[in-house]
Design a protein around this motif. Structure first.
Motif, mmCIF file in Angstrom:
data_model
loop_
_atom_site.group_PDB
_atom_site.id
_atom_site.type_symbol
_atom_site.label_atom_id
_atom_site.label_comp_id
_atom_site.label_asym_id
_atom_site.label_seq_id
_atom_site.Cartn_x
_atom_site.Cartn_y
_atom_site.Cartn_z
ATOM 1 N N TYR A 69 -3.598 -18.748 -1.049
ATOM 2 C CA TYR A 69 -4.401 -19.513 -2.002
ATOM 3 C C TYR A 69 -4.102 -18.954 -3.379
ATOM 4 O O TYR A 69 -3.346 -17.970 -3.521
ATOM 5 C CB TYR A 69 -5.908 -19.435 -1.682
ATOM 6 N N GLY A 82 -3.901 -14.590 -2.275
ATOM 7 C CA GLY A 82 -3.878 -14.912 -0.850
ATOM 8 C C GLY A 82 -4.610 -13.786 -0.153
ATOM 9 O O GLY A 82 -5.071 -12.837 -0.804
ATOM 10 N N GLY A 84 -5.048 -10.573 1.033
ATOM 11 C CA GLY A 84 -4.263 -9.357 0.847
ATOM 12 C C GLY A 84 -4.688 -8.229 1.760
ATOM 13 O O GLY A 84 -3.977 -7.235 1.914
ATOM 14 N N ARG A 85 -5.863 -8.352 2.348
ATOM 15 C CA ARG A 85 -6.324 -7.284 3.250
ATOM 16 C C ARG A 85 -7.263 -7.823 4.325
ATOM 17 O O ARG A 85 -7.985 -7.073 4.968
ATOM 18 C CB ARG A 85 -7.027 -6.199 2.466
ATOM 19 N N ARG A 114 -0.016 -7.842 -2.987
ATOM 20 C CA ARG A 114 0.410 -7.354 -4.314
ATOM 21 C C ARG A 114 0.468 -5.822 -4.263
ATOM 22 O O ARG A 114 1.105 -5.273 -3.400
ATOM 23 C CB ARG A 114 -0.520 -7.907 -5.406
ATOM 24 N N GLY A 116 -2.006 -3.810 -3.491
ATOM 25 C CA GLY A 116 -3.121 -3.274 -2.705
ATOM 26 C C GLY A 116 -2.672 -2.691 -1.370
ATOM 27 O O GLY A 116 -1.583 -2.988 -0.875
ATOM 28 N N ASP A 117 -3.532 -1.855 -0.800
ATOM 29 C CA ASP A 117 -3.174 -1.161 0.444
ATOM 30 C C ASP A 117 -3.602 -1.914 1.706
ATOM 31 O O ASP A 117 -3.400 -1.435 2.823
ATOM 32 C CB ASP A 117 -3.777 0.255 0.450
ATOM 33 N N GLY A 118 -4.244 -3.055 1.536
ATOM 34 C CA GLY A 118 -4.645 -3.849 2.700
ATOM 35 C C GLY A 118 -5.852 -3.289 3.443
ATOM 36 O O GLY A 118 -6.251 -3.811 4.480
ATOM 37 N N ARG A 119 -6.429 -2.227 2.906
ATOM 38 C CA ARG A 119 -7.546 -1.568 3.588
ATOM 39 C C ARG A 119 -8.897 -2.011 3.024
ATOM 40 O O ARG A 119 -8.991 -2.438 1.866
ATOM 41 C CB ARG A 119 -7.448 -0.041 3.408
ATOM 42 N N ARG A 157 -9.684 5.227 -3.232
ATOM 43 C CA ARG A 157 -10.234 4.351 -4.271
ATOM 44 C C ARG A 157 -10.440 5.257 -5.487
ATOM 45 O O ARG A 157 -9.554 6.047 -5.761
ATOM 46 C CB ARG A 157 -11.536 3.669 -3.797
ATOM 47 N N ASN A 247 -13.096 -16.866 -5.057
ATOM 48 C CA ASN A 247 -14.264 -16.345 -4.338
ATOM 49 C C ASN A 247 -15.338 -17.416 -4.161
ATOM 50 O O ASN A 247 -16.491 -17.097 -3.894
ATOM 51 C CB ASN A 247 -14.859 -15.143 -5.085
ATOM 52 N N ASP A 256 -17.341 -13.681 -0.381
ATOM 53 C CA ASP A 256 -16.633 -12.534 -0.957
ATOM 54 C C ASP A 256 -17.565 -11.653 -1.799
ATOM 55 O O ASP A 256 -17.507 -11.648 -3.026
ATOM 56 C CB ASP A 256 -15.440 -12.991 -1.807
HETATM 57 P P1 AMP Z 1 -11.424 -9.682 -4.204
HETATM 58 O O1 AMP Z 1 -11.696 -8.967 -5.494
HETATM 59 O O2 AMP Z 1 -11.882 -8.936 -2.987
HETATM 60 O O3 AMP Z 1 -11.914 -11.076 -4.222
HETATM 61 O O4 AMP Z 1 -9.840 -9.739 -4.082
HETATM 62 C C1 AMP Z 1 -8.998 -10.417 -4.986
HETATM 63 C C2 AMP Z 1 -7.600 -10.494 -4.414
HETATM 64 O O5 AMP Z 1 -7.066 -9.186 -4.239
HETATM 65 C C3 AMP Z 1 -7.523 -11.168 -3.040
HETATM 66 O O6 AMP Z 1 -6.320 -11.872 -3.000
HETATM 67 C C4 AMP Z 1 -7.523 -9.978 -2.094
HETATM 68 O O7 AMP Z 1 -6.911 -10.272 -0.883
HETATM 69 C C5 AMP Z 1 -6.745 -8.937 -2.890
HETATM 70 N N1 AMP Z 1 -7.141 -7.563 -2.548
HETATM 71 C C6 AMP Z 1 -8.298 -6.942 -2.875
HETATM 72 N N2 AMP Z 1 -8.308 -5.682 -2.414
HETATM 73 C C7 AMP Z 1 -7.125 -5.474 -1.787
HETATM 74 C C8 AMP Z 1 -6.529 -4.389 -1.103
HETATM 75 N N3 AMP Z 1 -7.154 -3.213 -0.969
HETATM 76 N N4 AMP Z 1 -5.292 -4.558 -0.590
HETATM 77 C C9 AMP Z 1 -4.646 -5.727 -0.723
HETATM 78 N N5 AMP Z 1 -5.146 -6.785 -1.351
HETATM 79 C C10 AMP Z 1 -6.370 -6.681 -1.883
#
Ligand code: AMP
Ligand code: MG
Length: 487
Positions: A69, A82, A84-85, A114, A116-119, A157, A247, A256
């Motif tokens: 997305y 999209g 990301g985690r 991107r 991010g660590d996916g966690r 973090r 969100n 979210d």
């Molecule tokens: P959020 O702020 O949670 O709405 O996230 C915004 C975007 O960042 C979304 O595309 C999430 O999937 C991505 N994202 C947030 N935190 C992480 C993370 N730790 N690792 C990978 N992607 C992330």
């Protein structure tokens, strides 16, 4: 039919990427929402359940995908978003044939991570778990929480924090940003496919309409639901914190959860997210931002609807918001009948509350205690004697207007009953969340379980909780716990 499936995989390949979750090894279950599990009509053994929330082994029929997305973040379009985690691991049908998405948060990196660590970390998953269940019990449209686990891994973090897995349940994970993405690609065929899917899974009552009406009605419905949800947020004092269009759910559900907050002191321009330096998502801005997001969605729909439908959707948002908000606020002050001056009465009350730093939740609880509102003068004396509000000329004048207005309603007992039904005693204030998180970091989940239980019936007092949880926070530090986007 198997218990689980994933209809999202029927979309063209650009919609998603199939993924295997990056599991949490040696997980510890922190909480399972057994009521929700029963409602979903799903049966899983304890071992299967823990394997699911930790991403170790998913039940048969699950087919995990990361969804693509885009969306506007803090006002700017980001084409690279999209999951990301988190992964949409599968879907299930309940006894009423309602489809539910199961989304596993903290499932590892995806092509959309991107940097991010996916966690996911324990702190933010606890906040989402409790926050969404709190809103649900208050009757506010929201995604739900099914399960949460943690393990020994540490995630970086601002500091090192425990890793967690979390399952979110929602009617859909289609966001406003999904439609923005397809519109940006000028892919009207896919956009129509997605609109049909949303109608089918979330708004089946629109299915019989022909295509000239269907998509317009879909947009009108999403805008109305969004307006009603935000009117409910405002009345309960909920600040979302990051109302980016990725969100925003097309189901009109709170989605979210990030640095959200329930108001302590009433500050109309309160900003709960410390990263939001310009106050874009301040409490006072939420209705406008909701409208702005609906305008983005409307623009994305513009190739499949008429201009008239687009206007109807946007005007519908404004009308629904104004109507729902005023009705919500009337109930909070014990009024049912609709009178022209109510809008001013509510607005003036909020200005005074802001000026006097009154606790948002306690103000309404105190107002509900005034029994003799059939006599304005006596009620006024009662109010001031109880030091419910500062004894100022402005407050005296407002209270007098209010009690005179209240006399126009049917019976004083009815007013009191309405206020009780609409004024929760237990609110998930941030300092309560913080105590739950600190205990959980020490490996103690009893407070989590107690708070979860209490949130189910927020209009009652729960003797098992510390008394202070029912009081407005005493220390300034408890009112301004720093919350950032970092989760
Ligand atoms: P959020 O702020 O949670 O709405 O996230 C915004 C975007 O960042 C979304 O595309 C999430 O999937 C991505 N994202 C947030 N935190 C992480 C993370 N730790 N690792 C990978 N992607 C992330
Ligand atoms: Mg998000």
């Amino acid at each position: 039919m198997p218990q689980f499936f994933n209809r999202y995989t029927q979309f063209p390949g650009q919609f998603f990427t199939r993924m295997t979750p990056t599991a949490l090894h040696q997980p510890e279950l922190i909480h399972a929402n057994t009521d929700l599990l029963a409602q979903l009509n799903v049966s899983l053994s304890e071992a299967e359940f823990l394997n699911t929330v930790s991403g170790n082994q998913l039940p048969e029929g699950c087919d995990p995908v990361a969804q693509k997305y885009t969306g506007h973040q803090f006002g700017y379009y980001n084409p690279d978003l999209g999951d990301g985690r988190g992964l949409l691991i599968g879907q299930t049908l309940d006894a009423h044939q309602q489809q539910w998405d199961l989304h596993l948060k903290g499932a590892g990196q995806t092509p959309y991570s991107r940097r991010g660590d996916g966690r996911a970390v324990l702190r933010s998953t606890i906040r989402e778990y409790l926050g969404s269940e709190a809103l649900h019990a208050l009757g506010i449209a929201t995604t739900r929480s099914l399960a949460i686990c943690r393990n020994h891994e540490q995630v970086q973090r601002e500091t090192l924090e425990p890793r967690a897995g979390y399952i979110r349940v929602a009617k859909t994970h289609v966001r406003f940003g999904h439609f923005e993405w397809l519109a940006q690609q000028q892919d009207t065929v896919s956009l129509t496919l997605l609109a049909d899917y949303v109608i089918d899974t979330v708004y089946p009552e629109l299915t019989p309409l022909d295509s000239a009406d269907k998509y317009g009605e879909l947009l009108i419905t999403i805008c109305r639901k969004t307006a009603e949800m935000i009117a409910d947020w405002q009345a309960i004092g909920f600040c979302h914190g990051v109302m980016n269009s990725d969100n925003m759910s097309v189901a009109g559900e709170t989605f979210d959860f990030g640095p959200y907050a329930f108001l302590d002191d009433f500050k109309i321009h309160y900003v709960c997210n410390h990263s939001d330096t310009e106050g874009r998502y301040a409490y006072s801005q939420q209705p406008n931002i909701g409208l702005w997001n609906c305008q983005l969605l409307a623009a994305a729909f513009s190739n499949i609807i008429t201009e008239q439908q687009l206007d109807d959707a946007i005007n519908g948002y404004v009308e629904s918001y104004n109507q729902s908000y005023l009705q919500n606020m009337r109930k909070k002050i014990g009024l049912l009948e609709t009178l022209d001056d109510d809008r001013d009465l509510v607005a003036d009350m909020l200005i005074l509350m802001d000026q006097s730093d009154l606790d948002f939740q306690h103000f309404f609880l105190n107002l509900a205690k005034v029994e003799n509102a059939d006599n304005a003068q006596q009620a006024l004396r009662e109010c001031l004697a109880s030091e419910m509000v500062p004894d100022s000329k402005a407050w005296r004048m407002w209270l007098e207007r209010y009690f005179i207005r209240r006399q126009l309603e049917l019976k004083p007992e009815q007013c009191a009953a309405i206020m009780k039904q609409n004024t929760p005693k237990f609110i998930l204030r941030n300092y309560i969340n913080q105590q739950v998180i600190e205990a959980a970091h020490r490996g103690d989940y009893t407070l989590f379980a107690k708070v979860f239980e209490a949130l189910q019936t927020p209009y009652e007092v729960h003797p098992g909780l510390p008394k202070s949880f029912y009081e407005a926070p005493q220390h300034p530090a408890q009112k301004s716990i720093a919350l950032s986007c970092s989760s």
